[in-house]
Design a protein around this motif. Sequence first.
Motif, mmCIF file in Angstrom:
data_model
loop_
_atom_site.group_PDB
_atom_site.id
_atom_site.type_symbol
_atom_site.label_atom_id
_atom_site.label_comp_id
_atom_site.label_asym_id
_atom_site.label_seq_id
_atom_site.Cartn_x
_atom_site.Cartn_y
_atom_site.Cartn_z
ATOM 1 N N CYS A 36 0.837 -1.202 0.000
ATOM 2 C CA CYS A 36 0.000 0.000 0.000
ATOM 3 C C CYS A 36 0.871 1.251 0.000
ATOM 4 O O CYS A 36 0.634 2.192 -0.774
ATOM 5 C CB CYS A 36 -0.921 -0.012 1.217
ATOM 6 N N TYR A 40 0.821 3.834 -3.119
ATOM 7 C CA TYR A 40 -0.229 4.772 -2.720
ATOM 8 C C TYR A 40 -0.377 5.922 -3.706
ATOM 9 O O TYR A 40 -1.389 6.614 -3.721
ATOM 10 C CB TYR A 40 0.038 5.319 -1.311
ATOM 11 N N LYS A 43 -3.467 5.709 -5.613
ATOM 12 C CA LYS A 43 -4.660 6.255 -4.956
ATOM 13 C C LYS A 43 -4.771 7.753 -5.231
ATOM 14 O O LYS A 43 -5.866 8.258 -5.547
ATOM 15 C CB LYS A 43 -4.561 5.992 -3.446
ATOM 16 N N SER A 57 -10.032 2.931 -3.908
ATOM 17 C CA SER A 57 -9.340 1.842 -3.210
ATOM 18 C C SER A 57 -9.473 0.536 -3.980
ATOM 19 O O SER A 57 -8.496 -0.226 -4.129
ATOM 20 C CB SER A 57 -9.902 1.673 -1.795
ATOM 21 N N CYS A 60 -7.238 0.574 -7.110
ATOM 22 C CA CYS A 60 -5.830 0.354 -6.772
ATOM 23 C C CYS A 60 -5.531 -1.134 -6.604
ATOM 24 O O CYS A 60 -4.524 -1.645 -7.111
ATOM 25 C CB CYS A 60 -5.472 1.102 -5.486
ATOM 26 N N PHE A 161 -5.716 0.788 1.765
ATOM 27 C CA PHE A 161 -5.994 1.877 0.822
ATOM 28 C C PHE A 161 -7.185 2.714 1.309
ATOM 29 O O PHE A 161 -7.157 3.946 1.220
ATOM 30 C CB PHE A 161 -6.291 1.317 -0.563
ATOM 31 N N GLY A 164 -6.201 4.555 4.570
ATOM 32 C CA GLY A 164 -4.806 4.987 4.574
ATOM 33 C C GLY A 164 -4.576 6.330 5.219
ATOM 34 O O GLY A 164 -3.692 6.482 6.074
ATOM 35 N N ASN A 190 8.472 5.762 2.467
ATOM 36 C CA ASN A 190 7.591 5.826 1.304
ATOM 37 C C ASN A 190 8.376 6.052 0.022
ATOM 38 O O ASN A 190 8.113 5.428 -1.016
ATOM 39 C CB ASN A 190 6.564 6.947 1.490
#
Length: 344
Positions: A36, A40, A43, A57, A60, A161, A164, A190
């Motif tokens: 995730c 991300y 998203k 979500s 994704c 997601f 998140g 990240n």
Amino acid sequence: MRPIYFFWIVFAISLYWMGYLYQDFLMNLLIAALLCVASYWLKHFFENYIKSNFLTSMLCVLVLLAFFILPLYFVVHQSIDFLRHLEPDSFTILIEKLRNFTSGIFSNFPTLDKNVNKFFASISVDSVMTYALTFSSYIGKYSLNFIMNAGFIVVFLFFFFYYGHKMYAYVVKLLPFEKSESQAVFEEINGVLHIVFLTSIINVLLQGLAFGVAVMWFGYDGFLLGILYGLTSLIPIIGGALLWIPIMGYEIYLGNIGGGVFIGLYSLIFISFIIDNIIKPIIIGIIKQKILKTPIQISEILIFFSILAGISTFGFWGIVVGPTITAFFIALLRLYQDNFSYKT
């Protein structure tokens, strides 16, 4: 007893039992969380066009599933189609040619030659189909656990997601650091996972394309074998050798010794060494500096070796676990250096 001490004792006991209760799902949760974080940005992309949190979500998750499932579906479909159109006479002729070929090689070793002939004598279309069914049942038996884990990962991935933003805000608020410090740690992790995710996709595409183009000149289905090679390149240690060794052996058997040697050297030197060990770190640097423009301060060489270390320790999922551990450790060191170390 001071209330804070009592709280930490109760919390430690509670944490132990939580870990014991969910121990079968901890790795699935970890993998889903890392996937995730790594993806991300999908998203954020979908949120520019769709305002529904549920739909973004779900999209994704579907995009990530498509990356793995569609190539596998194509390979399985082609394999079933090949077995369905397998002609017994042609297969028997091929086995006979292989027997004669190996007899010429092992003619000076009577015992070995006898065993090889015995092996080929046991091969037929019916026996191959029987072996295929047995192997399929074996794979099905031991892949049930994998499918269950994959299912849990998909479910957890959707919820990560979906929640998140709330989870991130809660964790940042919970940590005993300044908000900017917590955000810096998360941005470091990240950024590294984002780089690893994109690099892995590009590496799979490059290796699959390179192999597919090469074998296409020898009359093979370059598209199918390219997909297969890209998928096998994700397997730790063995990788694409599962594909190029049989093809090299088959070309040598056909008498095309130069072609077989070319496929072997091309796969070892260009794909396995140059693409995987030289071009890949360069791709990491390009993605880091030019595409993502991320502020992370971890060298692309360190990211590359953290991927190798993760794969050797954790297997396939080490691709994301290794860089995460490395990035988290370095982020904590930097946090300590900036805020807690004594300066002389």
